[in-house]
Motif scaffolding. Structure first.
Motif, PDB file in Angstrom:
ATOM      1  N   GLU A   1     -11.844 -79.821 -13.219  1.00 63.43           N
ATOM      2  CA  GLU A   1     -11.998 -78.468 -12.714  1.00 63.43           C
ATOM      3  C   GLU A   1     -12.662 -77.569 -13.754  1.00 63.43           C
ATOM      4  N   ASP A   2     -13.464 -76.622 -13.271  1.00 59.65           N
ATOM      5  CA  ASP A   2     -14.145 -75.660 -14.129  1.00 59.65           C
ATOM      6  C   ASP A   2     -13.328 -74.369 -14.121  1.00 59.65           C
ATOM      7  N   SER A   3     -12.701 -74.067 -15.231  1.00 59.75           N
ATOM      8  CA  SER A   3     -11.807 -72.902 -15.302  1.00 59.75           C
ATOM      9  C   SER A   3     -12.557 -71.582 -15.288  1.00 59.75           C
ATOM     10  N   THR A   4     -13.876 -71.613 -15.412  1.00 59.00           N
ATOM     11  CA  THR A   4     -14.655 -70.366 -15.408  1.00 59.00           C
ATOM     12  C   THR A   4     -15.051 -69.927 -14.000  1.00 59.00           C
ATOM     13  N   LEU A   5     -14.746 -70.764 -12.991  1.00 57.02           N
ATOM     14  CA  LEU A   5     -15.062 -70.441 -11.603  1.00 57.02           C
ATOM     15  C   LEU A   5     -13.795 -70.473 -10.761  1.00 57.02           C
ATOM     16  N   ASP A   6     -13.800 -69.707  -9.664  1.00 59.02           N
ATOM     17  CA  ASP A   6     -12.656 -69.755  -8.752  1.00 59.02           C
ATOM     18  C   ASP A   6     -12.547 -71.132  -8.096  1.00 59.02           C
TER      19      ASP A   6
ATOM     20  N   GLU B   1     -20.100 -75.198  -7.608  1.00 54.03           N
ATOM     21  CA  GLU B   1     -19.280 -74.078  -7.143  1.00 54.03           C
ATOM     22  C   GLU B   1     -19.126 -74.186  -5.630  1.00 54.03           C
TER      23      GLU B   1
ATOM     24  N   ASN C   1     -22.430 -79.330 -12.389  1.00 53.61           N
ATOM     25  CA  ASN C   1     -21.430 -78.279 -12.192  1.00 53.61           C
ATOM     26  C   ASN C   1     -21.582 -77.740 -10.773  1.00 53.61           C
TER      27      ASN C   1
ATOM     28  N   ASN D   1     -16.700 -79.998 -12.383  1.00 57.79           N
ATOM     29  CA  ASN D   1     -17.721 -80.696 -13.145  1.00 57.79           C
ATOM     30  C   ASN D   1     -17.610 -82.188 -12.859  1.00 57.79           C
TER      31      ASN D   1
ATOM     32  N   GLY E   1     -14.506 -74.371  -8.771  1.00 59.54           N
ATOM     33  CA  GLY E   1     -15.551 -75.093  -9.475  1.00 59.54           C
ATOM     34  C   GLY E   1     -15.108 -76.446  -9.978  1.00 59.54           C
TER      35      GLY E   1
END
Length: 343
Positions: free
Chosen positions: A299-304, A249, A247, A308, A306
Motif C-alpha cells: 500500500e502507498d501511504s501517501t494516497l487514500d 491510484e 504506482n 505499488n 494507492g
C-alpha cells in the motif's frame, strides 16, 4: 483441417520466438511459412523439429494463407498489412504502425478479448508495445475491482527490446570494458554496459519519449480511456525481460492483501511476493516464461487508495510473440476465421 500460417520477419528475434511459441502451444497449423526480406531468402529457421527455408515476402501470394504473424518493423507493416489483408489473410502485426488506427483492434487477450471482432474492417489486428502488454495484464483485474484513476510507471527495459543489434551492443560493450578496449555506442545514444539510459525511441514536443507516449495511448485504448498515466521509460543492461515499478491510484479502497489475492486468480498473472530476501522476481529468472510476474505488492501511504507493484515479463514472449499467437488462438477458438482449405 488446420490453418496455413505465415510468419513475416522470421529471421528476427521476435519472428524466431513466434515460430517457437507456435510449436510449443501446438497451434492447429497444417502449414507454416517463414517469410522475410529478399536478402534473407534461403536462410534456415527452426520450427519444432523442422527446418524452414525463408521465402521472400515480396514474392509471396497470400491468397491461400489464413493468418500472417508480422514482426518486420513499422514501414514494412504500413506497406504490406493492407495488401495482405485485401487477399483475405488476417494480419497480426507487432509493430506500432496500426496500433492507433480506430479501425484496427489493439488486443491483449487477457484484457480485451471481445474487441478482436473489430478486425473485419481491415483484416488487421495490432499487438501492443512490449512494455504496455505486461502492464495492462497486471492492471486489468485491479481495475475491475477498484477502478484505476491514475498510474505512474517507471520501466526497466531490456536491450532485446531494441532487437538483435541492441543485444549485440550490450555484449560487445561489456566485453570491451573487461578487456579495456574502446567502447563503441551505435544502437544506443550512450553506453549501455554497466549503465542505464532514460531514453527509448524519439523525443516528442512535450519532453516525453515516444515509448512513454505509447504506454499512455495504448493503455487508454486497451483498458480504459479515462485512466491517467505517466511513464518514464529506461533502457537497462539486461538481455531479456522488462521490469516496471508501478504506482496505482484507485477510486475505491483496496488493500495489498486483496490485490494479492485478485492477481493470484487473474489470467496471465503469477504472484511471487514474500517479504523476505529473494521473495520477489527479477528479469533473469523469467526469460522464456509466459506469465506476467508480480511482486512487491504494498500500500502507498501517501494516497487514500494507492498501491505499488513490481511487474516483470519476458518482452520477447508476452510482449510480442506469445501475445501475437494468443490473438491467433482467439480467432480460431471463437470461430472468427475458418481455414481456407476447409472452406
Amino acid at each position: 483441417m488446420g490453418f496455413k500460417i505465415a510468419v513475416i520477419g522470421a529471421t528476427g528475434n521476435v519472428g524466431r520466438e513466434i515460430l517457437e511459441v507456435l510449436d510449443e502451444r501446438g497451434f492447429p497449423a497444417d502449414e507454416v511459412v517463414a517469410l522475410a526480406s529478399r536478402r534473407s531468402q534461403g536462410t534456415e529457421v527452426s520450427f519444432g523439429d523442422k527446418i524452414l527455408k525463408v521465402q521472400a515476402l515480396e514474392n509471396y501470394d497470400f491468397t491461400g494463407t489464413d493468418i500472417a504473424l508480422m514482426s518486420a518493423g513499422g514501414s514494412v507493416a504500413k506497406e504490406w498489412a493492407p495488401k495482405i489483408g485485401a487477399q483475405g489473410c488476417v494480419v497480426i502485426d507487432n509493430s506500432s504502425a496500426w496500433r492507433y488506427d480506430m479501425d484496427v483492434p489493439l488486443i491483449v487477450p487477457e484484457v480485451n478479448a471481445d474487441a478482436v471482432e473489430g478486425f473485419r474492417k481491415r483484416n488487421i489486428i495490432a499487438n501492443p508495445n512490449c512494455s504496455t502488454a505486461q502492464l495492462v495484464v497486471a492492471l486489468k483485474p485491479l481495475h475491475d475491482r477498484a477502478k484505476i484513476k491514475r498510474v505512474v510507471v517507471a520501466t526497466y527495459q531490456s536491450v532485446s527490446g531494441a532487437g538483435k543489434d541492441g543485444m549485440d551492443e550490450l555484449f560487445n560493450q561489456t566485453r570491451a570494458v573487461f578487456v579495456a578496449d574502446p567502447v563503441e555506442s551505435k544502437k544506443f545514444t550512450k553506453r549501455i554496459a554497466f549503465n542505464v539510459i532514460p531514453h527509448i525511441d524519439v523525443f516528442m514536443e512535450d519532453g516525453s519519449t515516444k515509448e512513454e507516449w505509447k504506454m499512455v495511448a495504448e493503455t487508454k485504448k486497451i483498458l480504459d480511456p479515462k485512466i491517467k498515466l505517466t511513464a518514464t521509460a529506461v533502457r537497462v543492461p539486461v538481455f531479456i525481460g522488462h521490469s516496471e515499478a508501478v504506482n496505482i491510484e484507485f477510486e475505491e479502497p483496496i488493500t495489498a492483501d486483496e490485490a494479492r489475492e485478485i492477481l493470484r486468480e487473474a489470467p496471465g498473472c503469477l504472484v511471487i511476493d514474500k517479504h523476505e530476501d529473494g521473495g520477489y522476481v527479477t528479469p533473469q529468472e523469467i526469460a522464456g516464461e509466459d506469465a506476467t510476474y508480480i511482486s512487491r505488492i504494498r500500500e502507498d501511504s501517501t494516497l487514500d487508495n494507492g498501491l505499488n507493484i513490481w511487474v516483470v515479463s519476458d518482452n520477447l514472449r508476452k510482449g510480442a510473440a506469445l501475445n501475437a499467437v494468443q490473438i491467433a488462438e482467439l480467432l480460431v477458438n471463437r470461430h472468427l476465421i475458418q481455414a481456407k482449405k476447409a472452406a
